[in-house]
Write an enzyme that holds these catalytic residues in place. Structure first.
Site, mmCIF file in Angstrom:
data_model
loop_
_atom_site.group_PDB
_atom_site.id
_atom_site.type_symbol
_atom_site.label_atom_id
_atom_site.label_comp_id
_atom_site.label_asym_id
_atom_site.label_seq_id
_atom_site.Cartn_x
_atom_site.Cartn_y
_atom_site.Cartn_z
ATOM 1 N N ARG A 21 2.168 -2.557 2.382
ATOM 2 C CA ARG A 21 3.395 -2.244 1.627
ATOM 3 C C ARG A 21 4.080 -3.518 1.142
ATOM 4 O O ARG A 21 4.558 -3.588 0.009
ATOM 5 C CB ARG A 21 4.367 -1.401 2.457
ATOM 6 C CG ARG A 21 3.887 0.016 2.672
ATOM 7 C CD ARG A 21 4.819 0.801 3.574
ATOM 8 N NE ARG A 21 4.913 0.127 4.866
ATOM 9 C CZ ARG A 21 6.013 0.075 5.610
ATOM 10 N NH1 ARG A 21 7.121 0.667 5.216
ATOM 11 N NH2 ARG A 21 6.015 -0.540 6.765
ATOM 12 N N ASN A 39 4.687 4.444 4.085
ATOM 13 C CA ASN A 39 3.591 5.024 4.851
ATOM 14 C C ASN A 39 3.776 6.532 4.902
ATOM 15 O O ASN A 39 4.900 7.025 4.985
ATOM 16 C CB ASN A 39 3.578 4.482 6.281
ATOM 17 C CG ASN A 39 3.170 3.021 6.343
ATOM 18 O OD1 ASN A 39 2.502 2.505 5.466
ATOM 19 N ND2 ASN A 39 3.586 2.344 7.391
#
Length: 92
Positions: A21, A39
């Site tokens: 990320r 996520n």
């Protein structure tokens, strides 16, 4: 900015707990995109980005590339009209 689009991408593989990320955020900001990466409960990373279509295409290419953290087994993308409600790029 009528050429702006919204891109939603789901990335599967070993993409959680490996800095994916953060890496995605850095690439998106370099490309001038706004949005977020998070996520999901099933182990994927979901990315939502808005900005110029060319920048979105480049982001998808980078997500599919071999330089990502972890291991990407698949990328699914969906394109739609930009909503204009996003600012910055954050990890959720």
């Amino acid at each position: 900015m009528s050429d702006d689009v919204r891109l939603t991408v789901w990335v599967r593989g070993r993409v959680q707990g490996v800095g994916f990320r953060w890496w995605t955020r850095a690439r998106a900001l370099e490309l001038g995109l706004v949005g977020w990466a998070r996520n999901t409960a099933d182990g994927r990373v979901e990315v939502v980005a808005e900005g110029p279509r060319a920048a979105g295409v480049k982001l998808v290419e980078l997500l599919r590339g071999c330089d990502t953290p972890g291991r990407v087994d698949g990328v699914v993308e969906r394109w739609s009209e930009a909503r204009g409600s996003l600012s910055g790029f954050v990890e959720r």
